[in-house]
Design a protein around this motif. Structure first.
Motif, PDB file in Angstrom:
ATOM      1  N   ILE A 146     -11.521  -0.532 -13.346  1.00  0.00           N
ATOM      2  CA  ILE A 146     -11.423   0.551 -13.791  1.00  0.00           C
ATOM      3  C   ILE A 146     -12.661   0.928 -13.936  1.00  0.00           C
ATOM      4  N   SER A 147     -13.316   0.836 -14.984  1.00  0.00           N
ATOM      5  CA  SER A 147     -15.319   1.076 -14.893  1.00  0.00           C
ATOM      6  C   SER A 147     -15.694   1.514 -13.598  1.00  0.00           C
ATOM      7  N   THR A 148     -15.576   0.370 -12.907  1.00  0.00           N
ATOM      8  CA  THR A 148     -16.061   1.173 -11.514  1.00  0.00           C
ATOM      9  C   THR A 148     -15.446   1.889 -10.875  1.00  0.00           C
ATOM     10  N   ALA A 149     -14.564   2.434 -11.135  1.00  0.00           N
ATOM     11  CA  ALA A 149     -13.510   3.421 -10.498  1.00  0.00           C
ATOM     12  C   ALA A 149     -14.032   4.660 -11.065  1.00  0.00           C
ATOM     13  N   LEU A 150     -14.197   5.046 -11.980  1.00  0.00           N
ATOM     14  CA  LEU A 150     -14.711   5.994 -13.277  1.00  0.00           C
ATOM     15  C   LEU A 150     -15.334   6.377 -12.836  1.00  0.00           C
ATOM     16  N   SER A 151     -17.020   5.568 -12.174  1.00  0.00           N
ATOM     17  CA  SER A 151     -18.273   5.744 -12.197  1.00  0.00           C
ATOM     18  C   SER A 151     -18.678   6.552 -11.200  1.00  0.00           C
ATOM     19  N   LEU A 152     -17.368   6.010 -10.105  1.00  0.00           N
ATOM     20  CA  LEU A 152     -17.124   7.376  -8.629  1.00  0.00           C
ATOM     21  C   LEU A 152     -16.821   8.047  -8.213  1.00  0.00           C
ATOM     22  N   LEU A 153     -15.896   8.660  -9.515  1.00  0.00           N
ATOM     23  CA  LEU A 153     -14.734  10.018  -9.819  1.00  0.00           C
ATOM     24  C   LEU A 153     -16.159  11.371  -9.710  1.00  0.00           C
ATOM     25  N   VAL A 203     -10.561   7.213  -5.847  1.00  0.00           N
ATOM     26  CA  VAL A 203     -10.918   5.428  -5.676  1.00  0.00           C
ATOM     27  C   VAL A 203      -9.750   4.797  -5.561  1.00  0.00           C
ATOM     28  N   ILE A 204      -9.376   3.733  -4.680  1.00  0.00           N
ATOM     29  CA  ILE A 204      -8.327   2.617  -4.487  1.00  0.00           C
ATOM     30  C   ILE A 204      -8.658   1.231  -5.197  1.00  0.00           C
ATOM     31  N   CYS A 205      -7.966   0.733  -5.950  1.00  0.00           N
ATOM     32  CA  CYS A 205      -8.235  -0.180  -7.029  1.00  0.00           C
ATOM     33  C   CYS A 205      -7.402  -1.719  -6.148  1.00  0.00           C
ATOM     34  N   LEU A 206      -7.905  -1.722  -5.825  1.00  0.00           N
ATOM     35  CA  LEU A 206      -6.689  -3.778  -5.306  1.00  0.00           C
ATOM     36  C   LEU A 206      -5.983  -4.107  -6.640  1.00  0.00           C
ATOM     37  N   GLY A 207      -5.776  -4.192  -6.795  1.00  0.00           N
ATOM     38  CA  GLY A 207      -4.402  -4.617  -7.776  1.00  0.00           C
ATOM     39  C   GLY A 207      -4.157  -5.202  -7.696  1.00  0.00           C
ATOM     40  N   CYS A 208      -4.490  -7.339  -7.578  1.00  0.00           N
ATOM     41  CA  CYS A 208      -4.554  -8.306  -6.849  1.00  0.00           C
ATOM     42  C   CYS A 208      -5.457  -8.811  -6.491  1.00  0.00           C
ATOM     43  N   ALA A 209      -5.713 -10.316  -7.786  1.00  0.00           N
ATOM     44  CA  ALA A 209      -6.948 -11.191  -7.258  1.00  0.00           C
ATOM     45  C   ALA A 209      -6.807 -11.448  -5.644  1.00  0.00           C
ATOM     46  N   GLY A 210      -5.577 -11.913  -5.217  1.00  0.00           N
ATOM     47  CA  GLY A 210      -5.077 -12.356  -4.030  1.00  0.00           C
ATOM     48  C   GLY A 210      -4.832 -11.283  -2.983  1.00  0.00           C
ATOM     49  N   MET A 211      -5.494  -9.657  -3.422  1.00  0.00           N
ATOM     50  CA  MET A 211      -5.398  -9.046  -2.387  1.00  0.00           C
ATOM     51  C   MET A 211      -7.534  -9.158  -1.653  1.00  0.00           C
ATOM     52  N   ALA A 212      -7.888  -9.911  -2.348  1.00  0.00           N
ATOM     53  CA  ALA A 212      -9.314 -10.130  -2.185  1.00  0.00           C
ATOM     54  C   ALA A 212      -8.929 -10.522  -0.464  1.00  0.00           C
ATOM     55  N   GLY A 213      -9.882  -9.529   0.337  1.00  0.00           N
ATOM     56  CA  GLY A 213      -9.853  -9.432   2.100  1.00  0.00           C
ATOM     57  C   GLY A 213      -9.278  -9.117   2.868  1.00  0.00           C
ATOM     58  N   LEU A 214      -8.166  -7.784   1.492  1.00  0.00           N
ATOM     59  CA  LEU A 214      -7.232  -7.120   2.082  1.00  0.00           C
ATOM     60  C   LEU A 214      -7.830  -6.096   2.143  1.00  0.00           C
ATOM     61  N   ASP A 215      -8.995  -5.832   2.273  1.00  0.00           N
ATOM     62  CA  ASP A 215      -9.462  -4.288   2.068  1.00  0.00           C
ATOM     63  C   ASP A 215      -8.995  -3.009   2.873  1.00  0.00           C
ATOM     64  N   GLY A 216      -8.911  -4.356   4.363  1.00  0.00           N
ATOM     65  CA  GLY A 216      -9.298  -3.800   5.700  1.00  0.00           C
ATOM     66  C   GLY A 216      -8.309  -3.306   5.646  1.00  0.00           C
ATOM     67  N   VAL A 217      -7.106  -3.783   5.865  1.00  0.00           N
ATOM     68  CA  VAL A 217      -5.182  -3.112   5.095  1.00  0.00           C
ATOM     69  C   VAL A 217      -5.366  -2.570   4.738  1.00  0.00           C
ATOM     70  N   VAL A 218      -5.864  -1.956   3.859  1.00  0.00           N
ATOM     71  CA  VAL A 218      -5.749  -0.188   3.056  1.00  0.00           C
ATOM     72  C   VAL A 218      -6.915   0.381   3.872  1.00  0.00           C
ATOM     73  N   ALA A 240     -10.611   9.653   5.269  1.00  0.00           N
ATOM     74  CA  ALA A 240     -10.772   8.329   4.588  1.00  0.00           C
ATOM     75  C   ALA A 240     -11.995   7.653   4.744  1.00  0.00           C
ATOM     76  N   ARG A 241     -13.024   8.147   5.427  1.00  0.00           N
ATOM     77  CA  ARG A 241     -14.347   7.470   5.369  1.00  0.00           C
ATOM     78  C   ARG A 241     -15.084   8.322   3.874  1.00  0.00           C
ATOM     79  N   ASN A 242     -13.999   9.108   3.249  1.00  0.00           N
ATOM     80  CA  ASN A 242     -14.134  10.112   1.657  1.00  0.00           C
ATOM     81  C   ASN A 242     -13.336   8.901   0.257  1.00  0.00           C
ATOM     82  N   VAL A 243     -13.114   8.260   0.998  1.00  0.00           N
ATOM     83  CA  VAL A 243     -12.459   7.251   0.408  1.00  0.00           C
ATOM     84  C   VAL A 243     -12.432   6.289   0.210  1.00  0.00           C
ATOM     85  N   HIS A 244     -12.980   5.520  -1.480  1.00  0.00           N
ATOM     86  CA  HIS A 244     -13.405   4.279  -1.247  1.00  0.00           C
ATOM     87  C   HIS A 244     -12.053   2.852  -1.890  1.00  0.00           C
ATOM     88  N   VAL A 245     -12.392   1.785  -1.103  1.00  0.00           N
ATOM     89  CA  VAL A 245     -11.343   0.571  -1.689  1.00  0.00           C
ATOM     90  C   VAL A 245     -12.134  -0.152  -2.331  1.00  0.00           C
TER      91      VAL A 245
END
Length: 255
Positions: free
Chosen positions: A109-116, A199-214, A227-232
């Motif tokens: 959340i802290s990082t997402a806010l810094s990207l807005l 900004v889209i936050c991956l809301g689970c540690a188990g999603m590590a490595g799934l950013d490509g799917v998003v 799509a290039r303008n959205v941070h995952v």
């Protein structure tokens, strides 16, 4: 920074989750080497997947009891569970002032806010979360409210909300890959449909490595250019970056 150590805590008892964390950390260190030594830890018992507050509370007690005599060996701790996990606060009460702790929820959340963007001149001015089971829709929205000191989740105008896959954290690794991919993509598309999410936050540690799917879902829903303008944003990456920054800015005492 020489000799500093960060412990990444997987508070559930699933070794497969820790394995995915190890793979993520290894891939990051090849591209942008960390100054601190990073180690991972798995809860010795307790819930294999943290699906609600009761699981989080139970896991916190188990981990704190198991680690209590080893806390002085580390300079910083990352709780790798995307929730308002009680272990973060419990560790703060035990640690010295020169030791740091955060959870991947708080760090993302802290990082997402810094990207807005400041203000609302840009249409894409919000962050949102893609998470696992439907329980987390309200739980994480309430967590954002508490973390930002709001009266209700959307009162800051920056929080889009939470979309969920319906899968548990452990099912991200045990369900058929095509099912995981489909549900991750559907949740992502719901979140960005109105084209106001930056900004889209991956809301689970188990999603590590799934950013490509998003990212694939973003291309399908928005087109390649938009799509290039959205941070995952992966919470583990955000948490490690935040802790490294704290260790540099507030180095404190040597152990």
């Amino acid at each position: 920074m020489a000799g500093k150590k960060i412990l990444v805590i997987n508070p559930n008892s699933s070794e497969s989750m820790t394995d995915s964390l190890d793979q993520l950390i290894s891939s990051l260190d090849h591209r942008l080497p960390f100054s601190a030594e990073i180690r991972t830890y798995t809860a010795p018992s307790g819930p294999p997947s943290i699906n609600n507050e009761n699981d989080a509370e139970a896991s916190a007690g188990i981990v704190l009891s198991d680690l209590e005599t080893e806390l002085s060996q580390y300079d910083a701790f990352l709780v790798a569970c995307y929730s308002v996990h009680p272990l973060v606060g419990m560790l703060r009460e035990k640690l010295a002032s020169h030791q740091h702790v955060t959870g991947i929820f708080e760090a993302s959340i802290s990082t997402a806010l810094s990207l807005l963007p400041l203000g609302f001149r840009e249409k894409r001015s919000m962050f949102g979360i893609v998470s696992t089971g439907t329980h987390w829709e309200n739980a994480l929205s309430e967590g954002v409210t508490m973390f930002l000191g709001l009266d209700e989740p959307r009162s800051c105008g920056k929080f889009k909300g939470v979309e969920t896959t319906g899968l548990s954290a452990i099912e991200l690794h045990t369900a058929p890959p095509e099912e995981v991919r489909r549900k991750m993509m559907e949740a992502t598309k719901r979140l960005v449909k109105k084209r106001d999410v930056k900004v889209i936050c991956l809301g689970c540690a188990g999603m590590a490595g799934l950013d490509g799917v998003v990212e694939d879902a973003l291309v399908e829903e928005l087109g390649e250019e938009e799509a290039r303008n959205v941070h995952v944003l992966d919470g583990v990456r955000a948490g490690l970056g935040l802790l490294e920054g704290l260790l540099r800015a507030l180095p404190g005492k040597e152990r």
